[in-house]
Design an enzyme around this catalytic site. Sequence first.
Site, PDB file in Angstrom:
ATOM      1  CD1 TRP A 336      34.750  38.736  38.659  1.00 18.03           C
ATOM      2  CD2 TRP A 336      33.217  40.195  39.394  1.00 18.03           C
ATOM      3  NE1 TRP A 336      35.158  39.184  39.905  1.00 18.03           N
ATOM      4  CE2 TRP A 336      34.230  40.069  40.376  1.00 18.03           C
ATOM      5  CE3 TRP A 336      32.153  41.054  39.641  1.00 18.03           C
ATOM      6  CZ2 TRP A 336      34.205  40.776  41.567  1.00 18.03           C
ATOM      7  CZ3 TRP A 336      32.127  41.753  40.837  1.00 18.03           C
ATOM      8  CH2 TRP A 336      33.141  41.626  41.773  1.00 18.03           C
ATOM      9  CG  HIS A 337      28.507  41.621  38.949  1.00 17.24           C
ATOM     10  ND1 HIS A 337      29.370  42.274  38.092  1.00 17.24           N
ATOM     11  CD2 HIS A 337      28.372  42.436  40.030  1.00 17.24           C
ATOM     12  CE1 HIS A 337      29.737  43.422  38.626  1.00 17.24           C
ATOM     13  NE2 HIS A 337      29.153  43.550  39.803  1.00 17.24           N
ATOM     14  N   GLY A 338      27.852  36.940  38.584  1.00 12.41           N
ATOM     15  CA  GLY A 338      27.070  35.784  39.000  1.00 12.41           C
ATOM     16  C   GLY A 338      26.878  34.762  37.905  1.00 12.41           C
TER      17      GLY A 338
END
Length: 489
Positions: A336-338
């Site tokens: 989700w973060h990258g």
Amino acid sequence: MVFSNAVFLFLFLPMTLAVYYSPLAKSIRAKNLWLLAVSLGFYAWGEPVYIVLMIASIAVNFFLALLAEKCPKSPRGRLIVALSCVYNLGVLFVFKYLSWILRDMLGKTDTPFSHLALPIGISFYTFQSLSYVIDVYRGSEKAQHNILDAGLYIAFFPQLIAGPIVRYGTISRQLLFREHSAKKFAEGVRRFIIGLSKKLLIANTVAPIVFQAFNASREGNCSVLFAWLGVFSFMLQIYFDFSGYSDMAIGLGKMFGFEFLENFNYPYLSQSIGEYWRRWHISLGQWFTDYLFTPVSETLGKKVRKSLKGKIGGKNALKAEYIASIFVVWVATGIWHGANWNFVAWGMMNFVFIVAETLFSKKSKHSAGGAVFRVVRFWFLKMLIDTMFQSASFSSALSYYADMFHLSHNALLDATALYFLGQYKAFLLIGFVFCFPVAEMFFAKLSAKSSRAEKVCTAAKTVLYALLFALCICYAVGGGYNPFIYFNF
């Protein structure tokens, strides 16, 4: 457009507030319509093309929620939730992950999908939209029957770009009934100034150290001292950047009568990585707990217990169930973060440390010395984790670790490290001190002495807010580095 630039501070926000509190927007419906219009305009300011995605998200999730309301907790309802997942996560996949897969995994750089720009805030409003449909299906919330109000919930500009992730139940009633008062507006202004100060006066100020340190590592000339100084500065930068944004979002919400839940609770006071994630980006942690960890634990956990039945003890089976569930959560959190392997590795580092804390931590008597040791240990582990987060790639992170621990045979210190330490020591010290609730404790202790002391304290706070805002205006007018880190997620 970001909250800390001159256009927002001197044009967008004053205009929005002027109309919102004018006779043109007397009713709550008129106010909501105005807020929706300016929210869409806010989003379209930087990316006019992607406003289509936002409008589509509003329309699709509005109608899916209406359908889910008619058949809660039923096979048909599950199908509607599945459609919501396919649409919301599908759009997120195309714009956030498809280019990564095509470029880095398949080596295809010449397709139209290999270089898609990431729509700002898509990870946040996607999760917000998805939770809305799921909550309606579960029966915990009623569907919104006015598409404009549903649109305002999804697109409301204060928390649109980087959170907090607002659950529909938090503001469903506030969409139609909310309090507007001078006291609440003043609270919002004060909270906004605190966030703006965090962002401009601390996060932006220490950002050059972070940039120079990680750049020096890529060029192969980063000393041990500079490597540790760089990642320490990044801890300050990301905290004051992101918590500053959340403060501004909560403050803006209050100015328009909304109450958002807190998103940070002094995370750097934590004594473990697990505690940190209960204090940092609280809305994201709650989202993953409610919509991923709990369902995975209920389904995957049953399979784990069944496969281990009779082989290991009950307590160990529960631990295995927990580890399997939290592994899935941290894979998802990292992704989700990258869209990069270093974010997957970052998620796995959090997973390993949290599981180790769960399995091997010993209950001991509480003592000040023990608490200080655990906080110091947490900071050390957090700097290791943040190195992976901030690095441009997995290989870059490994090189940076080598610099930190003198494995690249670099110098222990150099002139560059001493220069930045000398030039920025005051800001680094201020940033470190205000990671902890020192100001709150000071003013609370002062106010408790007497009614006169309380009045002096209130006057001092007013002067302080005015001074901070003046400094922020000088910084904003002067320009310089200003984007929010979490805009990239």
